[in-house]
Design an enzyme around this catalytic site. Sequence first.
Site, PDB file in Angstrom:
ATOM      1  N   GLU A  14       6.581  43.696  11.008  1.00  0.00           N
ATOM      2  CA  GLU A  14       6.458  42.900   9.786  1.00  0.00           C
ATOM      3  C   GLU A  14       5.579  41.659   9.975  1.00  0.00           C
ATOM      4  O   GLU A  14       4.798  41.304   9.075  1.00  0.00           O
ATOM      5  CB  GLU A  14       7.851  42.500   9.287  1.00  0.00           C
ATOM      6  N   HIS A  65      20.297  45.942   5.224  1.00  0.00           N
ATOM      7  CA  HIS A  65      19.769  46.714   4.102  1.00  0.00           C
ATOM      8  C   HIS A  65      20.231  46.190   2.748  1.00  0.00           C
ATOM      9  O   HIS A  65      19.919  46.794   1.723  1.00  0.00           O
ATOM     10  CB  HIS A  65      20.176  48.186   4.227  1.00  0.00           C
TER      11      HIS A  65
END
Length: 332
Positions: free
Chosen positions: A65, A134
Amino acid sequence: MTTVAVKPATMAQALGRAMRDAMAEDPTVHVMGEDVGTLGGVFRITDGLAKEFGEERCTDTPLAEAGILGAAVGMAMYGLRPVVEMQFDAFAYPAFEQLISHVAKMRNRTRGAMPLPITIRVPYGGGIGGVEHHSDSSEAYYVATPGLHVVTPATVEDAYGLLRASIASDDPVVFLEPKRLYWSKAQWNPQTPAAVPGIGKALVRRTGTSATLITYGPSLPVCLEAAEAAREEGWDLEVVDLRSLVPFDEDTVVASVRRTGRAVVVHEAGGFAGPGAEIVARIQEKCFHHLEAPVLRVTGFDIPYPPPMLEKHHLPGVDRILDTVARLQWEN
């Protein structure tokens, strides 16, 4: 004249269409992220973009990322408009150094000479039975970072309109997508999408007189459901959808609370130092002499996101909202 039937569309479809239309109109728009190309993203939001525009404009990246966002910074400095997907909310944390040190500061650092038109798409929030990493509500981190716009849609129309506005913005935008609303539907025509207010404008989704529910993103449907249920108690609740956390539409919020005299802020993020804390502070400052009761909050608990079987207790629900509204009436 032939009338074209408008079919129900999902938020996921509207988001994908927004990127497709932006890419078709502007060759500088590039989509990038983990599995966004061949797979179409883990939620299939970018499905079909690589096939239509090629892998150079819809690019699969490594699982890194910080590298993804760092590459986007370089692309934006050279005149492109990257749209970055962070696969899940908590997966975006490794990119924070790039976000805070460069994305949020570059325009100020160069005295306006170098804007960074980057849109960072972050699927966020709970309600899908996801495990740890998540289902985070990470908006407080972004809201506390000067130099970023922070936007979150709650309707199909806003998913399209706000994403188009974000991609067109010369300022970096963190675009928070409520995962549990990806499959929500509305009558929506992608050929002639209705115009919606842009970044920085809240909307009153339901008018009322008893109290104001102030919310955004995944909590909007819950607040609208609570407002309907509140009618049985004789309460007429107004619901304000912020849509944009930064810039914050103080005028719409203040006007609503001054009309009703009571307010509850609802969001999935934790209560301590969450976005609701700032919203409550602003209401207290601007509406003090109009308030009939303290401004209250209904939020997620101040804990790491719980296992899937417990998330229904963690997330703000209709009962918790109505219990809080009852406290407003009692404290009058």
